[in-house]
Design a protein around this motif. Structure first.
Motif, short mmCIF file in Angstrom:
data_model
loop_
_atom_site.label_atom_id
_atom_site.label_comp_id
_atom_site.label_asym_id
_atom_site.label_seq_id
_atom_site.Cartn_x
_atom_site.Cartn_y
_atom_site.Cartn_z
N PRO A 73 -15.60 -0.83 -1.43
CA PRO A 73 -15.06 0.09 -0.43
C PRO A 73 -14.87 1.51 -0.97
CG PRO A 73 -13.90 -2.00 -0.34
CD PRO A 73 -14.77 -2.05 -1.55
N LYS A 74 -14.37 1.63 -2.20
CA LYS A 74 -14.16 2.93 -2.82
C LYS A 74 -14.58 2.82 -4.29
CE LYS A 74 -10.16 4.13 0.09
NZ LYS A 74 -8.71 4.48 0.07
N PRO A 75 -15.23 3.86 -4.83
CA PRO A 75 -15.61 3.79 -6.25
C PRO A 75 -14.37 3.69 -7.14
CG PRO A 75 -15.91 6.01 -5.38
CD PRO A 75 -15.61 5.14 -4.21
N PHE A 76 -14.51 2.99 -8.24
CA PHE A 76 -13.38 2.81 -9.16
C PHE A 76 -13.88 2.82 -10.60
CE2 PHE A 76 -14.82 -1.49 -7.97
CZ PHE A 76 -15.00 -2.08 -9.21
N LEU A 123 0.75 -9.20 11.43
CA LEU A 123 0.12 -10.52 11.44
C LEU A 123 -1.22 -10.51 10.73
CD1 LEU A 123 0.97 -11.77 15.04
CD2 LEU A 123 2.12 -12.31 12.90
N ASN A 124 -1.89 -9.38 10.71
CA ASN A 124 -3.19 -9.27 10.06
C ASN A 124 -3.14 -8.18 9.01
OD1 ASN A 124 -4.74 -11.22 11.74
ND2 ASN A 124 -4.21 -9.78 13.37
N PRO A 125 -2.47 -8.44 7.89
CA PRO A 125 -2.35 -7.41 6.85
C PRO A 125 -3.71 -7.05 6.28
CG PRO A 125 -1.67 -9.54 6.00
CD PRO A 125 -1.86 -9.71 7.48
N GLN A 126 -3.88 -5.78 6.00
CA GLN A 126 -5.12 -5.30 5.43
C GLN A 126 -5.09 -5.49 3.91
OE1 GLN A 126 -7.87 -4.16 7.20
NE2 GLN A 126 -6.65 -4.98 8.89
N ILE A 127 -6.01 -6.28 3.40
CA ILE A 127 -6.08 -6.52 1.96
C ILE A 127 -6.80 -5.36 1.31
CG2 ILE A 127 -7.01 -8.06 0.18
CD1 ILE A 127 -6.78 -10.31 2.28
N ASP A 128 -6.24 -4.89 0.21
CA ASP A 128 -6.84 -3.76 -0.51
C ASP A 128 -7.92 -4.31 -1.45
OD1 ASP A 128 -7.42 -1.34 -1.60
OD2 ASP A 128 -5.48 -1.02 -2.57
N TRP A 129 -9.11 -4.46 -0.91
CA TRP A 129 -10.20 -5.04 -1.68
C TRP A 129 -10.78 -4.01 -2.66
CZ3 TRP A 129 -10.61 -10.05 -1.70
CH2 TRP A 129 -10.32 -10.80 -0.56
N LEU A 130 -10.89 -4.41 -3.91
CA LEU A 130 -11.61 -3.62 -4.89
C LEU A 130 -13.09 -3.90 -4.74
CD1 LEU A 130 -10.76 -1.75 -7.34
CD2 LEU A 130 -11.25 -3.73 -8.78
#
Length: 469
Positions: A185-188, A134-141
């Motif tokens: 959240p994570k370096p890219f 119900l609360n999917p985790q969005i993979d935020w860049l």
């Protein structure tokens, strides 16, 4: 012998010529000519008129291929084994097979069925709501701004500094620094398609690294940032495939060099990279955004393209499909405001203010200075660079709300806020617009949502905002 082993197809089942054969077959059976720039199978999936062909070919092809694999294994030592399968569907093109090699099993299928088999028929396409979280985790860049796999635009008028904002964002991603208050959240790593201004990319990156982020000169270019000089022919399938291959190669090298994966593909500019005949044509814009999605689907990155505003302020030039097809839209406005105008999974809100200080990098042979600029984030509007105006420029579609509110608002008793009754603002808003009542209600709802993002407080009876905003 275990005859129930799953079907494994060789990699050469994805030959480009199969698309040509499928197009020829569709043309012969239906008289419809498919677009040569996109995979035939994808186009068939989008057309209900081919439903019967699809539902019959795909399941039948996979079912029969699995059945025959067991027979192929049994006939491995029999040179006449392929003759067991002389007839199949369509009345010709027998379903033939040859004995598998020691490395892999091969199943040779009729030409018409090859697209069905290589289109990922076993890939899951149906999902049940009951089975999903119900609360999917969005993979935020970039937190609550850019999501992996999404596409969008950085719009603005000429001279607003859109390319400098791209460089600033790329450095924030590489160094895991806040971008106008939004966390990484994570370096890219970033790959910039410099369809214009490629000659100055390295210089702008170094300038920003030194003056915005304080890196020493020797480290200012040791960053997971790569770029493409010019505009690849991504409207052409071969050109798109070549670019995707280049992006995958860049991703591997970024991980090898810096331990950081590729996360963002920037396109500067949309107009130069896609060269549409008519940006106002929704069909052409849809085609271009599908290509952007093809890039993100193949690489797992986010794609962000710069684009100019049209004649109307605060609006991307061209068809409204640009915004409609986007997962996020950021506006770099001419007065130094950066605004998140759209995000599918987060609120629309002003990100912040910025200016672009001029930096002297050296001197030319004739003594003239070599200069560049960089983004400097500001906590508030910079009056030296802002247009002469009170407050900020509202986002597209909110100007009517602003005018209606100002027409009827009065100061609160302590003078700290401007207030007006909701009924009075709505009546003034309706009176200023033309069209049917239903259209006015929809426009009011859109404007009210934008107003909340800009700091207005709305209730059923009262609308207010700080007197100084």
């Amino acid at each position: 012998m275990n005859v129930a082993a799953p079907l494994r197809l060789p990699t050469n089942y994805c030959e480009p010529s199969w698309d040509d054969e499928m197009r020829s077959e569709v043309l012969a059976q239906t008289g419809i000519e498919l677009d040569i720039r996109y995979p035939a199978w994808e186009q068939l999936q989008d057309r209900n008129r081919f439903g019967d062909l699809l539902t019959e070919v795909r399941p039948r092809a996979i079912e029969l291929a699995e059945q025959k694999l067991a027979s192929i294994k049994r006939a491995k030592a029999d040179p006449d084994g392929p003759a067991l399968f002389e007839k199949f569907m369509f009345g010709r093109s027998p379903f033939k097979a040859r004995a598998p090699s020691d490395r892999e099993e091969h199943v040779l299928v009729p030409e018409k069925l090859k697209p069905a088999l290589c289109s990922g028929a076993s890939k899951r396409t149906t999902y049940w709501v009951e089975d999903e979280p119900l609360n999917p985790q969005i993979d935020w860049l970039l937190d609550e701004t850019l999501q992996r796999g999404g596409i969008g635009f950085l719009g603005g008028p000429s001279g607003a500094g859109k390319t400098f904002v791209l460089v600033h964002l790329a450095l924030c991603g590489a160094l895991k620094k806040l971008f106008f208050g939004r966390s990484v959240p994570k370096p890219f790593g970033t790959y910039l398609i410099a369809a214009e201004g490629a000659a100055s990319v390295a210089q702008r990156v170094k300038t920003a690294a030194v003056h915005s982020f304080g890196l020493p000169n020797e480290d200012a270019t040791r960053l997971p940032i790569a770029y493409y000089k010019g505009a690849p022919d991504i409207m052409n399938k071969q050109g798109l495939d070549a670019l995707i291959s280049e992006l995958k190669s860049a991703d591997r090298e970024m991980v090898s060099r810096y331990g950081v994966p590729l996360g963002l593909v920037q396109i500067d500019t949309f107009g130069q990279a896609f060269t549409l005949d008519d940006e106002n044509a929704a069909a052409q814009v849809n085609r271009a955004t599908k290509i952007m999605h093809a890039i993100t689907d193949a690489t797992g990155v986010a794609a962000l393209a710069t684009h100019h505003f049209g004649h109307s302020a605060q609006r991307l030039r061209g068809s409204s499909a640009l915004r409609a097809n986007s997962d996020f839209v950021i506006e770099a406005r001419g007065d130094g405001e950066l605004f998140l105008e759209k995000c599918r999974d987060a609120a629309e809100v002003r990100l912040g203010w910025y200016d672009m200080p001029l930096v002297e990098l050296g001197h030319k042979a004739d003594g003239r200075p070599i200069t560049s600029r960089h983004i400097r984030e500001l906590g508030e509007r910079n009056s030296r660079t802002a247009r002469a105006a009170t407050g900020f420029v509202p986002p597209a579609g909110c100007a009517d709300f602003e005018m209606a509110f100002k027409a009827v608002a009065t100061a609160s008793e302590d003078g700290s806020r401007l207030e007006a009754s909701t009924a009075a603002v709505k009546a003034t808003f309706y009176a200023a617009r033309e069209g049917k009542q239903a259209a006015k209600r929809q426009a009011w709802k859109r404007n009210a949502d934008k107003a909340r993002a800009l700091g207005y407080e709305l209730s059923d009876t009262l609308i207010s905002k700080p007197a100084k905003a």
